[in-house]
Design a protein around this motif. Sequence first.
Motif, PDB file in Angstrom:
ATOM      1  N   LEU A 119       0.824  -1.207   0.000  1.00  0.00           N
ATOM      2  CA  LEU A 119       0.000   0.000   0.000  1.00  0.00           C
ATOM      3  C   LEU A 119       0.864   1.266   0.000  1.00  0.00           C
ATOM      4  O   LEU A 119       1.620   1.510   0.933  1.00  0.00           O
ATOM      5  CB  LEU A 119      -0.914  -0.001   1.226  1.00  0.00           C
ATOM      6  N   TYR A 120       0.721   2.063  -1.054  1.00  0.00           N
ATOM      7  CA  TYR A 120       1.353   3.372  -1.148  1.00  0.00           C
ATOM      8  C   TYR A 120       0.320   4.419  -0.757  1.00  0.00           C
ATOM      9  O   TYR A 120      -0.876   4.223  -0.983  1.00  0.00           O
ATOM     10  CB  TYR A 120       1.846   3.654  -2.567  1.00  0.00           C
ATOM     11  N   GLN A 121       0.789   5.521  -0.200  1.00  0.00           N
ATOM     12  CA  GLN A 121      -0.133   6.590   0.192  1.00  0.00           C
ATOM     13  C   GLN A 121       0.350   7.920  -0.377  1.00  0.00           C
ATOM     14  O   GLN A 121       1.530   8.261  -0.273  1.00  0.00           O
ATOM     15  CB  GLN A 121      -0.233   6.702   1.700  1.00  0.00           C
ATOM     16  N   ILE A 122      -0.594   8.652  -0.968  1.00  0.00           N
ATOM     17  CA  ILE A 122      -0.338  10.008  -1.451  1.00  0.00           C
ATOM     18  C   ILE A 122      -1.145  10.932  -0.558  1.00  0.00           C
ATOM     19  O   ILE A 122      -2.354  10.763  -0.413  1.00  0.00           O
ATOM     20  CB  ILE A 122      -0.763  10.172  -2.921  1.00  0.00           C
ATOM     21  N   ARG A 123      -0.466  11.894   0.058  1.00  0.00           N
ATOM     22  CA  ARG A 123      -1.144  12.854   0.937  1.00  0.00           C
ATOM     23  C   ARG A 123      -1.001  14.246   0.361  1.00  0.00           C
ATOM     24  O   ARG A 123       0.100  14.682   0.023  1.00  0.00           O
ATOM     25  CB  ARG A 123      -0.534  12.805   2.343  1.00  0.00           C
ATOM     26  N   LEU A 124      -2.122  14.951   0.246  1.00  0.00           N
ATOM     27  CA  LEU A 124      -2.140  16.323  -0.231  1.00  0.00           C
ATOM     28  C   LEU A 124      -2.558  17.209   0.926  1.00  0.00           C
ATOM     29  O   LEU A 124      -3.554  16.921   1.600  1.00  0.00           O
ATOM     30  CB  LEU A 124      -3.129  16.480  -1.394  1.00  0.00           C
ATOM     31  N   ASP A 125      -1.800  18.286   1.188  1.00  0.00           N
ATOM     32  CA  ASP A 125      -2.062  19.203   2.307  1.00  0.00           C
ATOM     33  C   ASP A 125      -2.026  20.639   1.828  1.00  0.00           C
ATOM     34  O   ASP A 125      -1.330  20.962   0.875  1.00  0.00           O
ATOM     35  CB  ASP A 125      -0.938  19.119   3.356  1.00  0.00           C
ATOM     36  N   ASN A 126      -2.745  21.504   2.562  1.00  0.00           N
ATOM     37  CA  ASN A 126      -2.525  22.940   2.410  1.00  0.00           C
ATOM     38  C   ASN A 126      -2.434  23.558   3.803  1.00  0.00           C
ATOM     39  O   ASN A 126      -2.814  22.933   4.793  1.00  0.00           O
ATOM     40  CB  ASN A 126      -3.573  23.609   1.527  1.00  0.00           C
ATOM     41  N   ASP A 127      -1.897  24.750   3.875  1.00  0.00           N
ATOM     42  CA  ASP A 127      -1.608  25.386   5.166  1.00  0.00           C
ATOM     43  C   ASP A 127      -2.830  25.936   5.882  1.00  0.00           C
ATOM     44  O   ASP A 127      -2.877  25.974   7.100  1.00  0.00           O
ATOM     45  CB  ASP A 127      -0.611  26.546   4.970  1.00  0.00           C
ATOM     46  N   ASP A 128      -3.841  26.360   5.122  1.00  0.00           N
ATOM     47  CA  ASP A 128      -4.952  27.087   5.747  1.00  0.00           C
ATOM     48  C   ASP A 128      -6.237  26.266   5.902  1.00  0.00           C
ATOM     49  O   ASP A 128      -7.261  26.794   6.334  1.00  0.00           O
ATOM     50  CB  ASP A 128      -5.249  28.366   4.960  1.00  0.00           C
ATOM     51  N   GLY A 129      -6.220  24.974   5.560  1.00  0.00           N
ATOM     52  CA  GLY A 129      -7.410  24.143   5.716  1.00  0.00           C
ATOM     53  C   GLY A 129      -8.474  24.357   4.659  1.00  0.00           C
ATOM     54  O   GLY A 129      -9.587  23.853   4.783  1.00  0.00           O
ATOM     55  N   SER A 130      -8.147  25.108   3.613  1.00  0.00           N
ATOM     56  CA  SER A 130      -9.132  25.371   2.563  1.00  0.00           C
ATOM     57  C   SER A 130      -9.358  24.114   1.714  1.00  0.00           C
ATOM     58  O   SER A 130      -8.633  23.125   1.813  1.00  0.00           O
ATOM     59  CB  SER A 130      -8.680  26.536   1.685  1.00  0.00           C
ATOM     60  N   ASN A 131     -10.364  24.170   0.864  1.00  0.00           N
ATOM     61  CA  ASN A 131     -10.758  23.023   0.061  1.00  0.00           C
ATOM     62  C   ASN A 131      -9.663  22.634  -0.932  1.00  0.00           C
ATOM     63  O   ASN A 131      -9.087  23.481  -1.604  1.00  0.00           O
ATOM     64  CB  ASN A 131     -12.064  23.328  -0.677  1.00  0.00           C
ATOM     65  N   ILE A 132      -9.408  21.313  -1.009  1.00  0.00           N
ATOM     66  CA  ILE A 132      -8.497  20.741  -1.995  1.00  0.00           C
ATOM     67  C   ILE A 132      -9.341  19.967  -2.983  1.00  0.00           C
ATOM     68  O   ILE A 132     -10.172  19.145  -2.594  1.00  0.00           O
ATOM     69  CB  ILE A 132      -7.480  19.793  -1.329  1.00  0.00           C
ATOM     70  N   SER A 133      -9.149  20.231  -4.258  1.00  0.00           N
ATOM     71  CA  SER A 133      -9.833  19.486  -5.318  1.00  0.00           C
ATOM     72  C   SER A 133      -8.749  18.943  -6.241  1.00  0.00           C
ATOM     73  O   SER A 133      -7.971  19.718  -6.809  1.00  0.00           O
ATOM     74  CB  SER A 133     -10.790  20.413  -6.071  1.00  0.00           C
ATOM     75  N   SER A 134      -8.690  17.613  -6.382  1.00  0.00           N
ATOM     76  CA  SER A 134      -7.559  17.021  -7.075  1.00  0.00           C
ATOM     77  C   SER A 134      -7.930  15.710  -7.779  1.00  0.00           C
ATOM     78  O   SER A 134      -8.962  15.120  -7.491  1.00  0.00           O
ATOM     79  CB  SER A 134      -6.444  16.738  -6.069  1.00  0.00           C
ATOM     80  N   SER A 135      -7.031  15.296  -8.659  1.00  0.00           N
ATOM     81  CA  SER A 135      -7.124  14.000  -9.335  1.00  0.00           C
ATOM     82  C   SER A 135      -5.735  13.375  -9.332  1.00  0.00           C
ATOM     83  O   SER A 135      -4.743  14.070  -9.451  1.00  0.00           O
ATOM     84  CB  SER A 135      -7.582  14.165 -10.786  1.00  0.00           C
ATOM     85  N   VAL A 136      -5.720  12.045  -9.195  1.00  0.00           N
ATOM     86  CA  VAL A 136      -4.458  11.310  -9.204  1.00  0.00           C
ATOM     87  C   VAL A 136      -4.585  10.134 -10.163  1.00  0.00           C
ATOM     88  O   VAL A 136      -5.602   9.428 -10.166  1.00  0.00           O
ATOM     89  CB  VAL A 136      -4.110  10.799  -7.779  1.00  0.00           C
ATOM     90  N   ARG A 137      -3.545   9.944 -10.964  1.00  0.00           N
ATOM     91  CA  ARG A 137      -3.429   8.783 -11.848  1.00  0.00           C
ATOM     92  C   ARG A 137      -2.080   8.139 -11.588  1.00  0.00           C
ATOM     93  O   ARG A 137      -1.064   8.831 -11.545  1.00  0.00           O
ATOM     94  CB  ARG A 137      -3.518   9.201 -13.314  1.00  0.00           C
ATOM     95  N   VAL A 138      -2.086   6.824 -11.411  1.00  0.00           N
ATOM     96  CA  VAL A 138      -0.843   6.086 -11.170  1.00  0.00           C
ATOM     97  C   VAL A 138      -0.702   5.026 -12.243  1.00  0.00           C
ATOM     98  O   VAL A 138      -1.628   4.254 -12.490  1.00  0.00           O
ATOM     99  CB  VAL A 138      -0.846   5.420  -9.775  1.00  0.00           C
ATOM    100  N   ARG A 139       0.447   4.999 -12.869  1.00  0.00           N
ATOM    101  CA  ARG A 139       0.735   4.005 -13.894  1.00  0.00           C
ATOM    102  C   ARG A 139       1.967   3.200 -13.473  1.00  0.00           C
ATOM    103  O   ARG A 139       2.962   3.760 -13.042  1.00  0.00           O
ATOM    104  CB  ARG A 139       0.999   4.690 -15.238  1.00  0.00           C
ATOM    105  N   ALA A 140       1.871   1.884 -13.581  1.00  0.00           N
ATOM    106  CA  ALA A 140       3.007   1.006 -13.308  1.00  0.00           C
ATOM    107  C   ALA A 140       3.694   0.711 -14.637  1.00  0.00           C
ATOM    108  O   ALA A 140       3.056   0.267 -15.588  1.00  0.00           O
ATOM    109  CB  ALA A 140       2.541  -0.278 -12.652  1.00  0.00           C
ATOM    110  N   LEU A 141       4.983   0.983 -14.707  1.00  0.00           N
ATOM    111  CA  LEU A 141       5.735   0.792 -15.953  1.00  0.00           C
ATOM    112  C   LEU A 141       6.610  -0.444 -15.858  1.00  0.00           C
ATOM    113  O   LEU A 141       6.995  -0.871 -14.823  1.00  0.00           O
ATOM    114  CB  LEU A 141       6.600   2.019 -16.239  1.00  0.00           C
TER     115      LEU A 141
END
Length: 141
Positions: A119-141
Amino acid sequence: MKKAILVGTLALSALGFGSSAEAAPQKANLDINKNGNISTMSSCNVLYCDSKSGSGRVYYDFRYFGSEDSTLRINVQNSGKKAFTLRITNPDGFVMTSGLTVTPGENLTISFVANSYGLYQIRLDNDDGSNISSSVRVRAL
C-alpha cells in the motif's frame, strides 16, 4: 440415457459451462482503502485513478505488486483554487517525496523506482485548511 445427459447438462451449467438466458453477474472492480471503506475504482486504463475533494488534507491509497520495470509514474492534478503540497509514502513507511507544491491548474508528474510492494499513500495538504480538489493517476511501468 436421457437422465445421464440431463444430469451432465445440469452439472456443467452449475459450474458455469452451460448457456443461460441470464448473463453471469460481473464482479465489481473494488478497492478497500486503509480505513476499510469500499470504493469503486475508475475504469481508466492505469493502475489507479481517482478524484477527490476535501478540506485541508486529502489521501489517496493504492496497492502496487510489481511491474516489468519496477517503476511508478504518478500524475497529480490540482483542479481547485488553492495550492497544496504533496507527500508520497511507500509501504515500508519511507517518504518517497515531500514538500512539492502543486499550484491551481497544474499537473505534476513524478516517476520513481518502486522497490516495495503493498500500500502506497499520497497525501495532499494545504496550510490554511481550505478546500483541496484534485485527481491522481498512477501508472506502473
